[in-house]
Design an enzyme around this catalytic site. Structure first.
Site, PDB file in Angstrom:
ATOM      1  N   ASP A 410      19.146 -10.077  30.557  1.00  0.00           N
ATOM      2  CA  ASP A 410      19.734 -11.350  30.939  1.00  0.00           C
ATOM      3  C   ASP A 410      19.773 -12.231  29.701  1.00  0.00           C
ATOM      4  O   ASP A 410      18.865 -12.203  28.887  1.00  0.00           O
ATOM      5  CB  ASP A 410      18.899 -11.988  32.045  1.00  0.00           C
ATOM      6  CG  ASP A 410      19.525 -13.265  32.566  1.00  0.00           C
ATOM      7  OD1 ASP A 410      20.765 -13.324  32.613  1.00  0.00           O
ATOM      8  OD2 ASP A 410      18.780 -14.195  32.918  1.00  0.00           O
ATOM      9  N   ASP A 694      13.949 -12.591  34.083  1.00  0.00           N
ATOM     10  CA  ASP A 694      12.843 -13.445  34.502  1.00  0.00           C
ATOM     11  C   ASP A 694      13.195 -14.346  35.673  1.00  0.00           C
ATOM     12  O   ASP A 694      12.376 -15.155  36.091  1.00  0.00           O
ATOM     13  CB  ASP A 694      12.358 -14.306  33.331  1.00  0.00           C
ATOM     14  CG  ASP A 694      13.467 -15.205  32.779  1.00  0.00           C
ATOM     15  OD1 ASP A 694      14.618 -15.082  33.244  1.00  0.00           O
ATOM     16  OD2 ASP A 694      13.180 -16.021  31.890  1.00  0.00           O
ATOM     17  N   ASP A 698      17.299 -11.831  39.235  1.00  0.00           N
ATOM     18  CA  ASP A 698      17.085 -10.549  38.556  1.00  0.00           C
ATOM     19  C   ASP A 698      16.193  -9.607  39.357  1.00  0.00           C
ATOM     20  O   ASP A 698      16.001  -8.460  38.967  1.00  0.00           O
ATOM     21  CB  ASP A 698      16.445 -10.776  37.176  1.00  0.00           C
ATOM     22  CG  ASP A 698      17.304 -11.619  36.258  1.00  0.00           C
ATOM     23  OD1 ASP A 698      18.532 -11.448  36.299  1.00  0.00           O
ATOM     24  OD2 ASP A 698      16.754 -12.456  35.522  1.00  0.00           O
ATOM     25  N   ASN A 787     -12.279  29.202  26.994  1.00  0.00           N
ATOM     26  CA  ASN A 787     -11.298  28.274  27.548  1.00  0.00           C
ATOM     27  C   ASN A 787     -11.827  26.846  27.551  1.00  0.00           C
ATOM     28  O   ASN A 787     -11.083  25.883  27.287  1.00  0.00           O
ATOM     29  CB  ASN A 787     -10.939  28.708  28.968  1.00  0.00           C
ATOM     30  CG  ASN A 787      -9.782  27.914  29.527  1.00  0.00           C
ATOM     31  OD1 ASN A 787      -8.728  27.832  28.928  1.00  0.00           O
ATOM     32  ND2 ASN A 787      -9.997  27.309  30.699  1.00  0.00           N
TER      33      ASN A 787
END
Length: 952
Positions: A410, A694, A698, A787
């Site tokens: 934005d 913000d 949005d 392992n």
């Protein structure tokens, strides 16, 4: 009776004392109401759960989502009771007053009910992490092996495997618990303030409006809400003014809902359609009002709804890829383990021993440290971003930032300073006029629903330039709140009755409107010539001239709003009889106000750095195209393809996707259009999309994006939907986040590819050795110890570094990439192990040293060194140790694990495990073997890169 227990959470321990003695006791009323409800249910047999299930099953219709749990029934019953009750009765139900709770009573209720945290945000206790760490599939395998060992009287073997389980559990518990505590501390930076009405005073109580954190809101609080606010709990509305609410967080739909306090609902209305009830987690789109909090925390509808399923986004490509490769590994593990069990049984005729060996092989084939490595990498990334003043709410968002190739932003507050500076006040002919400023000032001064930076800029301009518009001589009558559909705000004012100069042009009652220039012009029928005060019809030529003036200002990088007014001749508010749509009509256009929101100094550099890393920026804004173009040109965003929301509405679906793909600037977008743009990029373009915003408008796009990013000063709803919250509005922080995401993704891919290749190659080598030697190449305890040491050495991988070229491009999981990587590089490991097998067989064939114990000791050391050194081959495209070195934690880990592996056969522990000393000649062979491995491996690596154009 269940409903009675639910209502009791709002009661104090002493029912005769409440809220400083001012609140009447209403337990009897509530009990009678619930009894009536329960008695009605008993009459038709609906209290029988079996009857309820059969009734719903036979009807074939789901009632409010199907069968409800007991907790859901309590919430439904409570909310329906309040929705049907009068306002005065509602206060009695929650034991509050019209003045609100006292501070003492609110504190007592907070201690009684606990913090206002919904279930999905509750921090798990330490035993929860310990439970998950202990009951891990791989730990269960080890415990089964240990039990079988003790059953077979192999106590040392069982003890070793239990130690492996203990160390694995401790490591995982410590890392996950520490990471969760760190994330919890970071989340405490994010605060959602709520306006609450409280009362104070022992003798004469005074109503006070205070701000408290959402976690401190309790049942009985009266909350005041404005556009952008999140409801801190389930709320029974007390008063409303043009209230419009978005319930998308509960329904998933982008549609908005009108709410009003002046209504009594009935039982036939669906719960989410109750117009006098607002739910926790929903947000105010426009309008304002007050409400009584009736439920908080885990007693809210949202918490009940999400208590089982959670609120999660669908799995991304990485998660899907990991699931697929896990399924392939399980199938491979079952096949190979079965073959090895059969071969070992036919040679040894020991079924229990063969099964134990096969299970050990299956355990060795599984990447046991995968959850720990992934969680550690993500937690490390979160802490690194915290140092850049970012709060990471979702750890997976860090990895998604590494894959992000489009960032939608934005304009306001992101590319610009979000610090509007008023520049001029012009009439319809473009000339500065004070009357335009006067009415704009009055609108900004008396507007109360929500202040925006433009309002502050108008007030600052008036005060700093010495204007005296005497706001005290005006009285506010009413207000029509701003929303993102009308895009304007109106106030109804009148002069005080004691003003002497009643002939003044500023005497009487007026409606003053300001907002988007195009929207203001739509409601104007007249235009005023401010010089002589004459009013004329607003002609199409006048409209075009005004729009051209606004366009010229936009082209200079200025934001423009229109100002209009209307004289109201009756003494009653017109809205009471006509409604806002009629009132905001036939207005007189006064002029326009221009503002300058300077671009950020760091924006251009940050966007350039993002472009270097393969992240394209698209601007999605509600501002005019010309203003957006001007700002984008100043910060370096290409403006060759620009479109607007109205233009997108006219396009077909295919044309819409194509236009969104090409456009870099999309202006005049509504919140829903922003959502559609993000979804189009995700589905048709197969992009990983981030969204930085913000504002209230949005929120839908933030929720839909792979990575939702907001700022600490943003609207509450924006912060709620965001995955990452920036404590500073600086795009350079995003650049660091992208780098950290790619580092996290890269280190995770290192582990996956390295462990799969090493495990698959090692197991194939075991299969070949078993067939060739007709014995177990390693005993189960030796194989598990090898392992385990190898897995411990991998813990340092999250602290490794990545090459500069790797972090320059977005990294996305490739479905075909991992299988092809295994097919190319797996045989190299197997070839190395087979070479060691051949060497041992032929070089020591005639020597007395070649027995089963010697072979297993040599095979153990070679296999461990191979698995430990393979990380250096896989982690870089370059030649390891010559052109590129790993980070010091990885180097230290390699040296320590290698030294331990070499030393074990020479120690007492090694002798207990069935090892023997190895001659120096064998270690000379290992040096040559690994030089050959790195040579062959580097040749295969270069060919692979030439064919597939990438490595990791």
């Amino acid at each position: 009776m269940g409903a009675l227990k639910f209502f009791s959470i709002f009661s104090s321990t002493n029912n005769t004392r409440n809220n400083n003695g001012l609140l009447p006791s209403s337990n009897t009323i509530r009990q009678n109401l619930i009894k009536d409800s329960n008695s009605n249910n008993k009459e038709d047999g609906s209290n029988n759960p079996v009857f309820c299930f059969l009734q719903r099953f036979m009807s074939g219709v789901k009632i409010d989502g199907g069968s409800r749990t007991e907790e859901e029934e309590k919430v439904y019953s409570w909310l329906y009771t309040l929705a049907q009750a009068d306002r005065d009765i509602v206060f009695e139900y929650v034991r509050s007053t019209e003045r609100g709770l006292s501070f003492t009573e609110a504190e007592r209720r907070l201690k009684e009910n606990g913090p206002n945290d919904p279930l999905q945000y509750t921090f798990p206790s330490w035993w929860h992490f310990l439970w998950n760490a202990f009951f891990h599939p791989f730990n269960i395998i080890l415990m089964v092996l240990s039990a079988l060992s003790y059953f077979a009287s192999d106590n040392p073997n069982g003890c070793i495997m239990l130690i492996l389980v203990l160390i694995s559990v401790c490591l995982r518990f410590y890392q996950e618990y520490s990471s969760s505590k760190a994330a919890m501390k970071l989340s405490e930076f994010v605060r959602c303030p709520v306006k609450v009405q409280r009362c104070a005073g022992r003798v004469v109580q005074t109503e006070l409006i205070v701000q408290v954190d959402q976690r401190d809101v309790v049942p009985g609080d009266i909350v005041i809400f404005e556009p952008g606010d999140l409801f801190p709990g389930d709320v029974r509305l007390l008063s409303t003014k043009n209230l419009v609410v978005s319930q998308s967080s509960l329904t998933g739909e982008s549609a908005i809902t009108d709410k009003t306090a002046d209504i009594r609902e009935d039982q036939s209305t669906p719960l989410l359609d109750l117009r006098n009830i607002c739910f926790m987690g929903t947000n105010v789109v426009s309008g304002s009002g007050t409400g009584l909090v009736v439920s908080t925390g885990s007693k809210t509808y949202m918490s009940t709804m999400f208590s089982n399923i959670g609120k999660q986004k669908p799995p991304d490509g990485f998660e899907k890829g990991v699931r697929r490769i896990s399924f392939v590994l399980i199938c491979f593990m079952i096949v190979v383990a079965t073959i090895i069990i059969l071969i070992d049984y036919f040679t040894s005729h020991n079924l229990s021993g063969s099964i134990l060996f096969g299970i050990s092989v299956a355990c060795a084939l599984t990447p046991q440290m995968f959850p720990l490595i992934v969680n550690t990498s993500l937690a490390k990334g979160a802490l690194a971003m915290a140092r850049d003043r970012c709060v990471v709410k979702s750890l997976n968002a860090i990895r998604d930032m590494g894959s992000m190739d489009i960032l939608c932003i934005d304009k306001t507050g992101t590319l610009t300073m979000n610090r509007a500076i008023m520049v001029n006040h012009l009439d319809g002919r473009g000339l500065p006029k004070e009357k335009v400023l006067r009415f704009a000032f009055l609108n900004a001064y008396f507007k109360t629903d929500q202040k925006y930076p433009l309002d502050d800029a108008i007030l600052a301009y008036v005060y700093t330039n010495g204007y005296r518009f005497q706001a005290s001589q005006w009285k506010k009558i009413d207000e029509v709140s701003f929303d993102f559909i009308r895009r304007k705000v109106s106030v109804v004012l009148e002069t005080e009755s004691d003003i002497e100069d009643r002939s003044s042009q500023f005497h009487g009652r007026f409606m003053i409107t300001k907002g988007a220039l195009e929207e203001v012009i739509k409601v104007c029928s007249f235009v005023e010539d401010i010089d002589d005060g004459s009013i004329s019809i607003l002609s199409p030529e006048d409209q075009q001239r005004i729009l051209n003036t606004g366009e010229e200002a936009n082209n200079e990088g200025l934001r423009v709003i229109g100002v209009a007014m209307k004289t109201l001749h009756n003494r009653k508010s017109d809205r009471n009889s006509t409604g806002e749509d009629t009132v905001e009509s036939d207005m007189v256009f006064l002029g326009l106000i221009t503002f300058f929101d300077p671009p950020k100094d760091t924006a251009k550099q940050a966007l350039w750095r993002l472009a270097e890393k393969g992240v394209k920026a698209k601007v999605l804004t509600g501002d005019s195209p010309s203003l957006a173009i001007k700002i984008c040109q100043e910060v370096g965003i290409r403006t060759t393809h620009v479109t607007t929301g109205p233009e997108l509405e006219l396009l077909s679906q295919e044309s819409f996707h194509e236009t969104v793909k090409r456009a870099t600037v999309l202006a005049r977008l509504t919140p829903t259009q922003k959502l559609r743009v993000v979804q189009s990029l995700q589905t048709t373009g197969q992009h990983v999309v981030g969204f930085l915003g913000d504002g209230i408008n949005d929120s839908l796009a933030l929720d839909a994006a792979h990575v939702g990013i907001s700022v600490d000063s943003g609207a509450s709803v924006a912060k709620d939907f965001a995955d990452i919250i920036l404590l500073e509005k600086d795009l350079n922080v995003l650049v660091a986040g992208v780098e950290q995401g790619r580092l996290t993704f890269g280190n995770t891919m290192k582990y996956i590819k390295m462990s799969v290749i090493a495990n698959v190659g090692g197991v194939l080598s075991l299969l070949i050795a078993t067939i060739f030697l007709q014995i177990e190449p390693l005993t189960p305890r030796q194989l598990l110890t090898q392992n385990f040491l190898y897995s411990v050495g991998q813990i340092a991988i999250p602290w490794d570094k990545m090459e500069e070229d790797y972090v320059k491009t977005p990294q996305i999981w490739s479905e075909k990439g991992l299988p092809m990587f295994i097919l190319w590089n797996g045989p190299v490991c197997t070839l190395c192990d087979v070479t060691a097998l051949i060497f041992l067989w032929f070089y020591y064939k005639d020597s007395a040293e070649l027995d089963v114990v010697f072979f297993r000791s040599a095979w153990f050391v070679e296999g461990l060194l191979m698995q430990t050194l393979i990380i250096h081959m896989i982690r870089t495209e370059k030649i390891p140790f010559i052109q590129e070195n790993a980070s010091w934690p990885v180097l230290c880990s390699t040296l320590i694990i290698s030294a331990i592996g070499i030393a074990i056969p020479f120690t007492a522990i090694g002798h207990i495990m069935g090892f023997t000393d190895l001659p120096l000649s064998y270690f000379g062979f290992l040096v040559l073997l690994f030089l050959g491995y790195f040579t062959v491996g580097q040749v295969v690596k270069r060919i692979y890169i030439l064919v597939y154009k990438n490595w990791l």
